[in-house]
Design a protein around this motif. Structure first.
Motif, PDB file in Angstrom:
ATOM      1  N   THR A 263       0.817  -1.201   0.000  1.00  0.00           N
ATOM      2  CA  THR A 263       0.000   0.000   0.000  1.00  0.00           C
ATOM      3  C   THR A 263       0.860   1.264   0.000  1.00  0.00           C
ATOM      4  O   THR A 263       2.013   1.253   0.423  1.00  0.00           O
ATOM      5  CB  THR A 263      -0.910   0.043   1.235  1.00  0.00           C
ATOM      6  OG1 THR A 263      -0.102   0.121   2.413  1.00  0.00           O
ATOM      7  CG2 THR A 263      -1.768  -1.210   1.321  1.00  0.00           C
TER       8      THR A 263
ATOM      9  N   THR B  53      -3.483  -1.480  -1.929  1.00  0.00           N
ATOM     10  CA  THR B  53      -4.381  -0.326  -1.899  1.00  0.00           C
ATOM     11  C   THR B  53      -3.606   0.980  -1.746  1.00  0.00           C
ATOM     12  O   THR B  53      -2.442   0.998  -1.361  1.00  0.00           O
ATOM     13  CB  THR B  53      -5.376  -0.441  -0.732  1.00  0.00           C
ATOM     14  OG1 THR B  53      -4.635  -0.523   0.506  1.00  0.00           O
ATOM     15  CG2 THR B  53      -6.235  -1.686  -0.870  1.00  0.00           C
ATOM     16  N   SER B  54      -4.315   2.074  -2.070  1.00  0.00           N
ATOM     17  CA  SER B  54      -3.810   3.443  -1.866  1.00  0.00           C
ATOM     18  C   SER B  54      -2.488   3.698  -2.588  1.00  0.00           C
ATOM     19  O   SER B  54      -1.627   4.438  -2.100  1.00  0.00           O
ATOM     20  CB  SER B  54      -3.652   3.733  -0.369  1.00  0.00           C
ATOM     21  OG  SER B  54      -4.890   3.596   0.297  1.00  0.00           O
TER      22      SER B  54
ATOM     23  N   THR C 248      -9.318   2.495  -4.014  1.00  0.00           N
ATOM     24  CA  THR C 248      -8.422   3.388  -3.265  1.00  0.00           C
ATOM     25  C   THR C 248      -7.126   3.671  -4.014  1.00  0.00           C
ATOM     26  O   THR C 248      -6.408   4.608  -3.674  1.00  0.00           O
ATOM     27  CB  THR C 248      -8.081   2.796  -1.881  1.00  0.00           C
ATOM     28  OG1 THR C 248      -7.410   1.554  -2.058  1.00  0.00           O
ATOM     29  CG2 THR C 248      -9.342   2.616  -1.051  1.00  0.00           C
TER      30      THR C 248
END
Length: 358
Positions: free
Chosen positions: A291, A314-315, A337
């Motif tokens: 992430t 994610t992110s 995300t």
């Protein structure tokens, strides 16, 4: 028995170009003094089943005196070539032919030591083993049975090379390395960077294993990985590293593999995985498995994937990258995300943050 023992303080041993030959079980030059500066210079020591130049205080982890070894050759010893304590200086020295040792390195020095313009060739274990706060410049290690060079925390390495070792440079936390090269290793890595360490202007060539293994919050700048069986550059599980202006060419796995919180900018990967001469798997120019990574302004050429974000990652932010000549330019998994610039599959970027496929 030892050949020469230095047991008093502030001694200079000038060999005046002569050779001391051992052929004994002891040390050729043994330093037993625990205080005062010692200088050993201008000659050759060779042929011992023990060590070449050895400090007993350093072996016992006592406060060994600083020793300077300058313009000396150490040849064909079966134990340590040179074994000294803290604040020692080794300059214009050659270590060769102690490959029979199974317990010692070519050169071992304690904290705050300096090694300059020195060559180590043919050792069974590590080429150079230096404590924290060491400074190495112009060190050349060839044919080492384990690592070429290992240094402790806050050390500096520059203008140095390793060839035909098991693995390359291992840097302690907050250490730096610049303008150095690793080639022809047989396992492991080219460069291993500890916490907060940095490498600038380095080269990893023709390696078995990974080119660069980056510790937490480390930095890799202006460096190259070429013809590597593993990954070109890989970050550890914690991540937080910065990779900028680097190039990866012809690697068997991924060009750059990221964990969490890393930044990759202005870098190029080419011929990765199945596109490489190793015929590896369908891998990626840049792959993020964690992430919070930022992947921006990079070029990925001739890999199955240009940028691959795995499921569960994610992110991550992916902006202004270009994928050329691969099967899949951008494979973004892991959910909404992840922030991805629009992918232009035919033609140049339209928006400032667009990714392109050519």
């Amino acid at each position: 028995d030892d050949v020469i023992t230095i047991s008093t303080n502030f001694v200079t041993l000038d060999l005046n170009g002569f050779t001391i030959a051992g052929g004994r079980t002891g040390v050729i030059i043994l330093v037993t003094s625990t205080t005062g500066d010692i200088v050993i210079k201008n000659g050759t020591v060779r042929n011992s089943s023990g060590s070449g130049i050895f400090s007993t205080a350093a072996q016992s982890n006592l406060d060994a005196p600083p020793v300077t070894v300058r313009d000396v050759r150490v040849e064909s010893v079966n134990d340590a070539g040179i074994f000294l304590g803290a604040r020692s200086v080794i300059e214009n020295v050659t270590i060769s032919g102690n490959a029979a040792s199974t317990t010692s390195s070519g050169i071992t020095v304690g904290a705050s030591s300096t090694i300059r313009n020195t060559r180590v060739d043919g050792v069974a274990l590590r080429g150079v083993n230096a404590g924290p706060f060491a400074a190495l410049d112009g060190v050349n290690v060839t044919n080492a049975g384990t690592e070429g060079v290992r240094v402790g925390i806050s050390s500096r390495i520059s203008n140095s090379t390793i060839s035909s070792a098991l693995s390359g440079f291992a840097l302690g936390d907050y250490s730096t390395i610049a303008a150095s090269t690793v080639s022809n290793t047989t396992s492991g890595y080219g460069f291993s960077l500890g916490l907060g360490a940095s490498a600038t202007g380095c080269n990893a060539n023709n390696l078995v294993g990974d080119g660069y293994v980056l510790g937490t919050a480390s930095t890799l700048l202006d460096s190259k990985a070429t013809t590597i069986t593993g990954n070109g550059i890989v970050t550890d599980l914690v991540g937080g590293s910065t990779i900028d202006r680097c190039s990866v060419f012809n690697v068997g796995l991924n060009g750059i593999q990221l964990s969490d919180g890393n930044i990759v900018t202005n870098s190029t990967t080419s011929l990765t995985g199945s596109s490489s001469t190793f015929g590896g798997p369908n891998s990626s120019g840049i792959i993020a498995t964690g992430t919070g990574n930022r992947i921006e302004g990079n070029r990925m050429l001739s890999g199955f994937y240009g940028v691959f974000i795995t499921t569960g990652a994610t992110s991550n932010a992916v902006y202004r990258n270009t994928a050329i000549g691969g099967n899949v330019g951008f494979s973004i998994n892991g959910g909404a995300t992840n922030r991805i610039g629009t992918v232009q599959n035919a033609g140049p970027a339209v928006g400032a943050w667009d990714n392109t496929v050519q």
